[in-house]
Scaffold this motif. Structure first.
Motif, PDB file in Angstrom:
ATOM      1  N   ALA A 109       4.208 -14.221  47.717  1.00 58.74           N
ATOM      2  CA  ALA A 109       3.580 -13.328  46.727  1.00 58.74           C
ATOM      3  C   ALA A 109       4.433 -13.257  45.462  1.00 58.74           C
ATOM      4  CB  ALA A 109       3.387 -11.941  47.323  1.00 58.74           C
ATOM      5  N   PHE A 110       5.742 -13.252  45.641  1.00 55.00           N
ATOM      6  CA  PHE A 110       6.644 -13.194  44.489  1.00 55.00           C
ATOM      7  C   PHE A 110       6.502 -14.464  43.646  1.00 55.00           C
ATOM      8  CE2 PHE A 110      10.743 -14.020  42.493  1.00 55.00           C
ATOM      9  CZ  PHE A 110      10.913 -12.826  41.802  1.00 55.00           C
ATOM     10  N   ARG A 111       6.515 -15.600  44.329  1.00 55.26           N
ATOM     11  CA  ARG A 111       6.401 -16.878  43.604  1.00 55.26           C
ATOM     12  C   ARG A 111       5.023 -17.009  42.946  1.00 55.26           C
ATOM     13  NH1 ARG A 111       9.533 -21.309  45.377  1.00 55.26           N
ATOM     14  NH2 ARG A 111       8.299 -22.454  43.836  1.00 55.26           N
ATOM     15  N   MET A 112       4.012 -16.469  43.618  1.00 62.18           N
ATOM     16  CA  MET A 112       2.644 -16.543  43.092  1.00 62.18           C
ATOM     17  C   MET A 112       2.562 -15.821  41.743  1.00 62.18           C
ATOM     18  SD  MET A 112      -0.731 -15.145  45.047  1.00 62.18           S
ATOM     19  CE  MET A 112      -2.294 -14.968  44.186  1.00 62.18           C
ATOM     20  N   GLN A 113       3.245 -14.698  41.678  1.00 60.15           N
ATOM     21  CA  GLN A 113       3.146 -13.904  40.446  1.00 60.15           C
ATOM     22  C   GLN A 113       3.748 -14.613  39.239  1.00 60.15           C
ATOM     23  OE1 GLN A 113       3.108  -9.527  40.743  1.00 60.15           O
ATOM     24  NE2 GLN A 113       4.022  -9.929  42.744  1.00 60.15           N
ATOM     25  N   GLU A 114       4.681 -15.518  39.501  1.00 64.80           N
ATOM     26  CA  GLU A 114       5.261 -16.294  38.389  1.00 64.80           C
ATOM     27  C   GLU A 114       4.198 -17.186  37.744  1.00 64.80           C
ATOM     28  OE1 GLU A 114       9.737 -16.726  40.339  1.00 64.80           O
ATOM     29  OE2 GLU A 114       8.363 -18.419  40.417  1.00 64.80           O
ATOM     30  N   GLN A 115       3.134 -17.466  38.475  1.00 70.57           N
ATOM     31  CA  GLN A 115       2.091 -18.378  37.969  1.00 70.57           C
ATOM     32  C   GLN A 115       0.866 -17.628  37.445  1.00 70.57           C
ATOM     33  OE1 GLN A 115       2.777 -21.546  37.727  1.00 70.57           O
ATOM     34  NE2 GLN A 115       4.747 -21.250  38.767  1.00 70.57           N
ATOM     35  N   ARG A 116       1.006 -16.317  37.268  1.00 71.57           N
ATOM     36  CA  ARG A 116      -0.166 -15.485  36.943  1.00 71.57           C
ATOM     37  C   ARG A 116      -0.953 -16.021  35.739  1.00 71.57           C
ATOM     38  NH1 ARG A 116      -1.481 -10.856  33.896  1.00 71.57           N
ATOM     39  NH2 ARG A 116      -2.905  -9.439  34.976  1.00 71.57           N
ATOM     40  N   THR A 117      -0.258 -16.225  34.627  1.00 69.53           N
ATOM     41  CA  THR A 117      -0.969 -16.620  33.402  1.00 69.53           C
ATOM     42  C   THR A 117      -1.689 -17.949  33.585  1.00 69.53           C
ATOM     43  OG1 THR A 117       0.775 -15.542  32.197  1.00 69.53           O
ATOM     44  CG2 THR A 117      -0.670 -16.948  30.908  1.00 69.53           C
ATOM     45  N   GLN A 118      -1.016 -18.877  34.213  1.00 68.91           N
ATOM     46  CA  GLN A 118      -1.603 -20.211  34.378  1.00 68.91           C
ATOM     47  C   GLN A 118      -2.848 -20.159  35.280  1.00 68.91           C
ATOM     48  OE1 GLN A 118      -1.512 -22.746  32.850  1.00 68.91           O
ATOM     49  NE2 GLN A 118      -1.495 -24.627  34.055  1.00 68.91           N
ATOM     50  N   VAL A 119      -2.762 -19.378  36.357  1.00 66.65           N
ATOM     51  CA  VAL A 119      -3.911 -19.292  37.277  1.00 66.65           C
ATOM     52  C   VAL A 119      -5.084 -18.608  36.568  1.00 66.65           C
ATOM     53  CG1 VAL A 119      -4.746 -18.314  39.460  1.00 66.65           C
ATOM     54  CG2 VAL A 119      -2.465 -19.326  39.350  1.00 66.65           C
ATOM     55  N   ILE A 120      -4.788 -17.545  35.835  1.00 69.41           N
ATOM     56  CA  ILE A 120      -5.855 -16.826  35.128  1.00 69.41           C
ATOM     57  C   ILE A 120      -6.520 -17.751  34.096  1.00 69.41           C
ATOM     58  CG2 ILE A 120      -6.238 -14.971  33.433  1.00 69.41           C
ATOM     59  CD1 ILE A 120      -4.166 -13.335  35.128  1.00 69.41           C
ATOM     60  N   ARG A 121      -5.705 -18.500  33.388  1.00 67.85           N
ATOM     61  CA  ARG A 121      -6.250 -19.434  32.383  1.00 67.85           C
ATOM     62  C   ARG A 121      -7.195 -20.431  33.059  1.00 67.85           C
ATOM     63  NH1 ARG A 121      -1.576 -21.566  30.379  1.00 67.85           N
ATOM     64  NH2 ARG A 121      -1.534 -20.189  28.585  1.00 67.85           N
ATOM     65  N   LEU A 122      -6.775 -20.949  34.203  1.00 66.95           N
ATOM     66  CA  LEU A 122      -7.609 -21.934  34.900  1.00 66.95           C
ATOM     67  C   LEU A 122      -8.886 -21.295  35.447  1.00 66.95           C
ATOM     68  CD1 LEU A 122      -4.706 -23.921  36.503  1.00 66.95           C
ATOM     69  CD2 LEU A 122      -6.495 -24.943  35.094  1.00 66.95           C
ATOM     70  N   LEU A 123      -8.782 -20.052  35.933  1.00 66.47           N
ATOM     71  CA  LEU A 123      -9.986 -19.342  36.396  1.00 66.47           C
ATOM     72  C   LEU A 123     -10.997 -19.231  35.251  1.00 66.47           C
ATOM     73  CD1 LEU A 123      -8.684 -16.284  38.500  1.00 66.47           C
ATOM     74  CD2 LEU A 123     -10.478 -17.863  39.210  1.00 66.47           C
ATOM     75  N   MET A 124     -10.495 -18.909  34.059  1.00 66.37           N
ATOM     76  CA  MET A 124     -11.387 -18.748  32.906  1.00 66.37           C
ATOM     77  C   MET A 124     -12.086 -20.066  32.562  1.00 66.37           C
ATOM     78  SD  MET A 124      -8.732 -16.360  30.803  1.00 66.37           S
ATOM     79  CE  MET A 124      -9.421 -16.567  29.179  1.00 66.37           C
ATOM     80  N   TRP A 125     -11.349 -21.143  32.592  1.00 66.65           N
ATOM     81  CA  TRP A 125     -11.925 -22.428  32.175  1.00 66.65           C
ATOM     82  C   TRP A 125     -12.712 -23.113  33.281  1.00 66.65           C
ATOM     83  CZ3 TRP A 125     -12.303 -24.745  27.485  1.00 66.65           C
ATOM     84  CH2 TRP A 125     -11.598 -24.137  26.449  1.00 66.65           C
ATOM     85  N   GLU A 126     -12.257 -22.926  34.508  1.00 63.81           N
ATOM     86  CA  GLU A 126     -12.912 -23.675  35.591  1.00 63.81           C
ATOM     87  C   GLU A 126     -14.229 -23.041  36.015  1.00 63.81           C
ATOM     88  OE1 GLU A 126      -9.862 -24.508  38.497  1.00 63.81           O
ATOM     89  OE2 GLU A 126     -10.995 -26.221  39.250  1.00 63.81           O
ATOM     90  N   ILE A 127     -14.267 -21.701  36.067  1.00 58.68           N
ATOM     91  CA  ILE A 127     -15.527 -21.080  36.521  1.00 58.68           C
ATOM     92  C   ILE A 127     -16.132 -20.160  35.470  1.00 58.68           C
ATOM     93  CG2 ILE A 127     -14.957 -21.266  38.981  1.00 58.68           C
ATOM     94  CD1 ILE A 127     -14.402 -18.184  38.869  1.00 58.68           C
ATOM     95  N   GLY A 128     -15.518 -20.077  34.300  1.00 58.76           N
ATOM     96  CA  GLY A 128     -16.099 -19.277  33.216  1.00 58.76           C
ATOM     97  C   GLY A 128     -15.950 -17.779  33.426  1.00 58.76           C
ATOM     98  N   LYS A 129     -14.967 -17.365  34.208  1.00 57.08           N
ATOM     99  CA  LYS A 129     -14.786 -15.921  34.435  1.00 57.08           C
ATOM    100  C   LYS A 129     -14.099 -15.309  33.226  1.00 57.08           C
ATOM    101  CE  LYS A 129     -14.648 -14.226  38.703  1.00 57.08           C
ATOM    102  NZ  LYS A 129     -14.306 -13.828  40.065  1.00 57.08           N
TER     103      LYS A 129
END
Ligand code: G3H
Length: 540
Positions: A109-129
């Motif tokens: 969970a700690f390591r996951m949070q380091e990737q927050r911005t990148q994952v959110i960016r991909l969510l926006m582009w990949e599924i249009g959220k």
């Protein structure tokens, strides 16, 4: 294609906000197997965002990268790795002390949070959220990990005591099932995949994890965290066509539990592929056609607000979305007028725009399908009552309120999973009640009204048709501690923070007749701490 407005909803390439762009595209070539990130040289699948850009030759979906199309050989290697890690329940992970497994999850969970911005960016582009919803999905998932750890602490505390019944002394605990195949849906590619992956892992199972067809790249930033946080083979990722990778996995008979969120058609196919279906545990979140029933005495403002949220959050692409509204004829005109206004007031645009609610749709061919549903209803006497409703620009469709919808129209029965709101007028409450009763689905219902006695009389039959009756509120899964399940074609098993821990484990016990000799043996095991299972250690 029909253009809804002279100016396009979509940006030009130059006007894309740099901080949200995926530049360069993410060409994923790695997959995780047996604790190693392997490089893939084989065929790949290009990922096109639902977001389009204006070009001289028209609108073009933006290419944001590609991911590996693994084949049967890689899927079977991943399965071998998971089976080795589980080792018939003797592996490091399934035999590890619960507290230790929790530490691995905390590290992740700690390591996951380091990737927050990148994952959110991909969510926006990949599924249009939208950015706000993508942030919510990420944060809700991290919170889910913490809540799962807390729930397991509670469960373990209860299991750390002995039970004595009828002269038998026993300790009852929950043990893992084996190798779990986790497959999530595209609308919550992170959250709903992790809603099964995390409890499966923490209970000591080894996992094969296949992201949904749309929503693969957003998992790439988490691969190293998975690799570093768990022993080899405990988490393995597979990508590719179902026929190439999932069919051989299921047909092998070595998958012990299937966690799948998607359609009942695919779930049935997957289950049938297992040679010994009785050995397979299934935890399934499937389709739904949740109805809202708006009674004549409902508070109009509140019910319209909840119906809009329920029907159009993430463009209606939620299994819990309100997919048909039954409205009493006494208030239908006032309701439709308010509903039309509310829908027209929603902001449409790109995922990064502030306050945006309506965004492009990621499924190929989705706007055509939705248009077919609307056209079918219109041919049979319904109309789109909101200005511009149902107009399409490439991957975007303006939400359509379709009225009056009636039996025989596709919109009456099919799960549209998109921005279309069918409205059915009713005179007799028996009409919507029959709809719920005769539906193939049985997830949730929303009931809008103000008379407590009337509501009570409807609640009692409805709770035996669906698994959640929402009073003057939209349908939804959360809070995640609440049980989330469904009847008929809508689900198998229950997902909630604590329910999922049960779904991915089985009760097993050690029992002995309460003789002097047995008591002495148990005492010795406890004082020597020679068993992990037989133990009164208490997690603080
Ligand atoms: O797609 C189905 C989801 O489980 C819905 O979850 O109600 O939190 O949006 P939600």
């Amino acid at each position: 294609m029909i253009n809804p407005q002279p100016a396009s909803l979509f940006p030009t390439e130059d006007s894309l906000p740099q901080q949200w762009c995926i530049n360069p595209p993410l060409e994923q070539r790695q997959y995780l197997c047996d604790g190693v990130l392997h490089h893939w040289d084989g065929p790949v699948k290009e990922v096109l965002s639902p977001v389009c850009v204006q070009t001289d030759s028209g609108l073009r979906q933006v290419s944001i990268g590609s991911y590996p199309l693994l084949q049967e050989a890689q899927a079977m290697e991943a399965l071998d790795a998971a089976c080795r890690a589980y080792d018939n329940g003797r592996g490091l992970w399934p035999t590890m002390a619960v507290e230790q497994r929790m530490k691995h999850l905390e590290t992740f969970a700690f390591r996951m949070q380091e990737q927050r911005t990148q994952v959110i960016r991909l969510l926006m582009w990949e599924i249009g959220k939208s950015q706000a919803d993508a942030e919510k999905e990420f944060d809700r998932t991290v919170a889910y990990i913490g809540d799962t750890i807390d729930a397991l602490k509670d469960l373990d505390r209860v299991s750390s005591r002995f039970v004595i019944e009828e002269g038998v002394i026993a300790q009852i605990r929950r043990a893992p099932l084996g190798v779990v195949l986790c497959m999530g849906p595209y609308n919550y590619p992170l959250n709903e995949t992790f809603a099964t992956l995390i409890p499966a892992l923490i209970m000591g199972n080894a996992v094969l994890f296949k992201p949904p067809k749309i929503g693969v790249l957003l998992h790439q930033p988490l691969l190293e965290a998975f690799r570093d946080s768990f022993p080899p083979g405990v988490v393995n990722t597979v990508y590719g066509k179902g026929q190439d990778i999932i069919t051989p996995l299921m047909s092998s008979g070595r998958i012990d539990a299937l966690a799948f969120i998607g359609s009942s058609r695919v779930a049935d196919q997957l289950k049938r592929q297992h040679p010994r279906p009785h050995r397979l545990r299934s935890i399934l979140g499937l389709e739904a056609k949740n109805a809202a029933i708006v009674l004549a005495d409902a508070n109009l403002e509140q019910s319209v607000k909840e119906c809009v949220l329920g029907a159009l959050s993430f463009n209606g692409q939620r299994c819990t979305a309100l997919k048909i509204l039954f409205v009493h004829r006494d208030i239908i005109d006032a309701f439709l007028a308010r509903l039309g206004d509310a829908v027209s007031g929603l902001k449409a645009g790109m995922p990064w725009e502030e306050g945006v609610m309506l965004t492009p749709l990621p499924e190929p061919g989705k706007t055509d399908y939705l248009r077919e549903l609307i056209d079918d209803a219109c041919l049979q006497g319904a109309t789109v009552i909101n200005a511009g409703g149902g107009l399409v620009e490439q991957t975007f469709m303006a939400p359509a309120v379709v009225y009056p919808v009636a039996p025989g129209m596709r919109l009456y029965a099919e799960e549209q999973f998109g921005p279309v709101i069918p409205v059915v007028p009713f005179d007799d409450i028996e009409e919507p009640m029959r709809y719920v009763r005769e539906s193939n689905y049985g997830q949730q219902v929303s009931l809008f009204g103000s008379d407590a006695t009337t509501l009570a009389q409807l609640i009692d039959p409805l709770v035996n048709q669906v698994c959640r009756v929402n009073v003057n509120s939209q349908c939804q899964r959360g809070p995640d501690t609440f049980p989330f399940t469904g009847r008929k074609d809508s689900a198998e098993g229950t997902l909630s923070v604590s329910g999922a821990l049960r779904s991915f484990s089985i009760r097993t016990l050690v029992a002995a007749k309460q003789t002097e000799a047995n008591r002495a043996i148990i005492k010795s095991i406890l004082s020597e701490r020679s068993s992990r299972f037989l133990s009164t250690d208490f997690i603080l």
